[in-house]
Design a protein around this motif. Structure first.
Motif, PDB file in Angstrom:
ATOM      1  N   LYS A  71      -5.001  47.296  23.161  1.00 52.82           N
ATOM      2  CA  LYS A  71      -5.176  47.810  21.806  1.00 52.82           C
ATOM      3  C   LYS A  71      -5.622  46.641  20.937  1.00 52.82           C
ATOM      4  CE  LYS A  71      -2.650  50.248  18.211  1.00 52.82           C
ATOM      5  NZ  LYS A  71      -1.963  49.304  17.314  1.00 52.82           N
ATOM      6  N   TYR A  83       5.521  55.917   3.718  1.00 55.35           N
ATOM      7  CA  TYR A  83       4.564  56.809   4.373  1.00 55.35           C
ATOM      8  C   TYR A  83       5.016  58.278   4.277  1.00 55.35           C
ATOM      9  CZ  TYR A  83       3.120  52.349   6.288  1.00 55.35           C
ATOM     10  OH  TYR A  83       2.703  51.049   6.420  1.00 55.35           O
ATOM     11  N   HIS A 131      -8.804  49.782  16.660  1.00 52.67           N
ATOM     12  CA  HIS A 131      -8.603  50.036  15.231  1.00 52.67           C
ATOM     13  C   HIS A 131      -9.680  49.229  14.510  1.00 52.67           C
ATOM     14  CE1 HIS A 131      -6.787  50.721  11.408  1.00 52.67           C
ATOM     15  NE2 HIS A 131      -6.503  49.454  11.213  1.00 52.67           N
ATOM     16  N   TYR A 163      -4.379  46.533   5.955  1.00 55.06           N
ATOM     17  CA  TYR A 163      -4.805  47.934   5.826  1.00 55.06           C
ATOM     18  C   TYR A 163      -5.791  48.119   4.664  1.00 55.06           C
ATOM     19  CZ  TYR A 163      -1.273  49.507   9.150  1.00 55.06           C
ATOM     20  OH  TYR A 163      -0.531  49.718  10.279  1.00 55.06           O
ATOM     21  N   ASN A 208      -8.531  54.624  16.748  1.00 53.16           N
ATOM     22  CA  ASN A 208      -7.294  54.514  15.952  1.00 53.16           C
ATOM     23  C   ASN A 208      -7.620  54.000  14.550  1.00 53.16           C
ATOM     24  OD1 ASN A 208      -4.941  51.930  15.543  1.00 53.16           O
ATOM     25  ND2 ASN A 208      -4.412  54.063  15.223  1.00 53.16           N
ATOM     26  N   GLY A 209      -7.186  54.741  13.532  1.00 53.18           N
ATOM     27  CA  GLY A 209      -7.332  54.230  12.164  1.00 53.18           C
ATOM     28  C   GLY A 209      -7.554  55.290  11.106  1.00 53.18           C
ATOM     29  N   ASP A 210      -6.568  55.390  10.193  1.00 51.83           N
ATOM     30  CA  ASP A 210      -6.713  56.201   8.969  1.00 51.83           C
ATOM     31  C   ASP A 210      -6.823  57.713   9.196  1.00 51.83           C
ATOM     32  OD1 ASP A 210      -6.801  53.685   7.954  1.00 51.83           O
ATOM     33  OD2 ASP A 210      -8.582  53.955   6.731  1.00 51.83           O
ATOM     34  N   ILE A 211      -6.415  58.217  10.357  1.00 54.52           N
ATOM     35  CA  ILE A 211      -6.446  59.681  10.525  1.00 54.52           C
ATOM     36  C   ILE A 211      -5.195  60.235   9.833  1.00 54.52           C
ATOM     37  CG2 ILE A 211      -6.526  61.647  12.119  1.00 54.52           C
ATOM     38  CD1 ILE A 211      -7.711  59.774  14.215  1.00 54.52           C
ATOM     39  N   MET A 221      -5.509  57.958  18.504  1.00 56.91           N
ATOM     40  CA  MET A 221      -4.171  57.418  18.217  1.00 56.91           C
ATOM     41  C   MET A 221      -3.938  57.502  16.708  1.00 56.91           C
ATOM     42  SD  MET A 221      -2.561  53.640  18.847  1.00 56.91           S
ATOM     43  CE  MET A 221      -2.180  53.760  20.583  1.00 56.91           C
ATOM     44  N   ILE A 222      -2.788  58.047  16.345  1.00 56.61           N
ATOM     45  CA  ILE A 222      -2.465  58.187  14.916  1.00 56.61           C
ATOM     46  C   ILE A 222      -1.148  57.455  14.633  1.00 56.61           C
ATOM     47  CG2 ILE A 222      -2.165  59.810  13.009  1.00 56.61           C
ATOM     48  CD1 ILE A 222      -3.446  61.973  14.687  1.00 56.61           C
ATOM     49  N   GLY A 223      -1.156  56.602  13.633  1.00 52.13           N
ATOM     50  CA  GLY A 223       0.051  55.861  13.265  1.00 52.13           C
ATOM     51  C   GLY A 223       0.643  56.390  11.980  1.00 52.13           C
ATOM     52  N   ARG A 224       0.215  55.785  10.861  1.00 44.51           N
ATOM     53  CA  ARG A 224       0.802  56.125   9.561  1.00 44.51           C
ATOM     54  C   ARG A 224       0.643  57.594   9.207  1.00 44.51           C
ATOM     55  NH1 ARG A 224      -2.698  52.327   6.223  1.00 44.51           N
ATOM     56  NH2 ARG A 224      -4.123  53.040   7.842  1.00 44.51           N
ATOM     57  N   GLU A 230      10.891  51.611   3.930  1.00 42.08           N
ATOM     58  CA  GLU A 230       9.591  51.383   4.562  1.00 42.08           C
ATOM     59  C   GLU A 230       9.047  52.710   5.123  1.00 42.08           C
ATOM     60  OE1 GLU A 230       9.921  48.514   7.757  1.00 42.08           O
ATOM     61  OE2 GLU A 230       7.838  48.860   8.351  1.00 42.08           O
TER      62      GLU A 230
END
Ligand SMILES: Cc1cc2nc3c(=O)[nH]c(=O)nc-3n(C[C@H](O)[C@H](O)[C@H](O)COP(=O)(O)O)c2cc1C
Length: 206
Positions: free
Chosen positions: A26, A170, A55, A63, A86-89, A109-112, A166
């Protein structure tokens, strides 16, 4: 390690022959400059990696700013490996836009975006959406479970509230009055006070 291609190559040379499990990597597209990745892809191409998860921001960007979709596209064209975006979805619409542009991408890949809306994956994959009340119940159960688990490993009254704050940066995005909720929670500094405020927030939502 992003700006040290030789070190990455030497790392892969040593590890790939020594490890049995599959290896995926990654990465961001560079530390300082977005084209640093262009030196790395040919190196990755020499090794039997499982996949690359990219990303498209630099490390120094954190970010900030936009994801560099043109650079991501260059990576996609250069890479012999399966690439995951990965990024901003953070919405179905954003996913749709990206999936239309990158038709060959089959994994995301989805994070936040998932902390902010844990129901996004269901919407993307199955096009279904739960009723609002049910979503709130699930969010509450998720929150309570997370809080209980963090309590087991974090000591000190501020540690747990800081950790949860934290998460709320989100998660508050999910609620219509999220900013107000986040401010209320940010004012709590002790566990018991935090629990009272959060319970009240969830009680008022249903
Ligand atoms: C709270 C938090 C924790 C993260 N932890 C990790 C981590 O342990 N390893 C990692 O590779 N990325 C980690 N990331 C980065 C995410 O995996 C992801 O690459 C980044 O947030 C960009 O995707 P997003 O825009 O969907 O959030 C973390 C991100 C957040 C917000």
């Amino acid at each position: 390690m992003l700006c040290y291609p030789a070190k990455i190559e030497s790392f892969l040379e040593k590890t790939m022959s020594a490890i049995k499990p599959k290896l995926s990597i990654k990465l961001r597209i560079g530390l300082k400059y977005p084209d640093e990745v262009l030196q790395l892809i040919p190196i990755f191409n020499q090794y039997p990696l499982e996949e690359l998860i990219i990303h498209p921001r630099t490390g120094v960007q954190m970010y900030e700013g936009e994801v560099d979709l043109d650079m991501f596209e260059q990576c996609l064209n250069l890479s012999k490996h399966r690439v995951i975006y990965n990024g901003d979805i953070d919405s179905f619409e954003k996913y749709k836009m990206l999936s239309l542009r990158f038709g060959s991408i089959k994994r995301w890949m989805i994070g936040r975006g998932l902390i902010g809306n844990p129901f996004l994956a269901e919407k993307i994959k199955y096009h279904t959406e739960k009723p609002y009340d049910e979503k709130i119940k699930i969010m509450r159960a998720f929150h309570d479970h997370l809080f209980a688990e963090y309590l087991k490993i974090l000591s000190g009254p501020a540690h747990i509230t800081n950790k949860m704050k934290e998460i709320w940066t989100y998660m508050s995005g999910f609620f219509e009055n999220g900013e107000k909720i986040r401010k209320k929670i940010n004012k709590t500094h002790h566990r018991d006070n935090y629990v009272d405020v959060v319970n009240k927030v969830f009680d008022e939502l249903v």
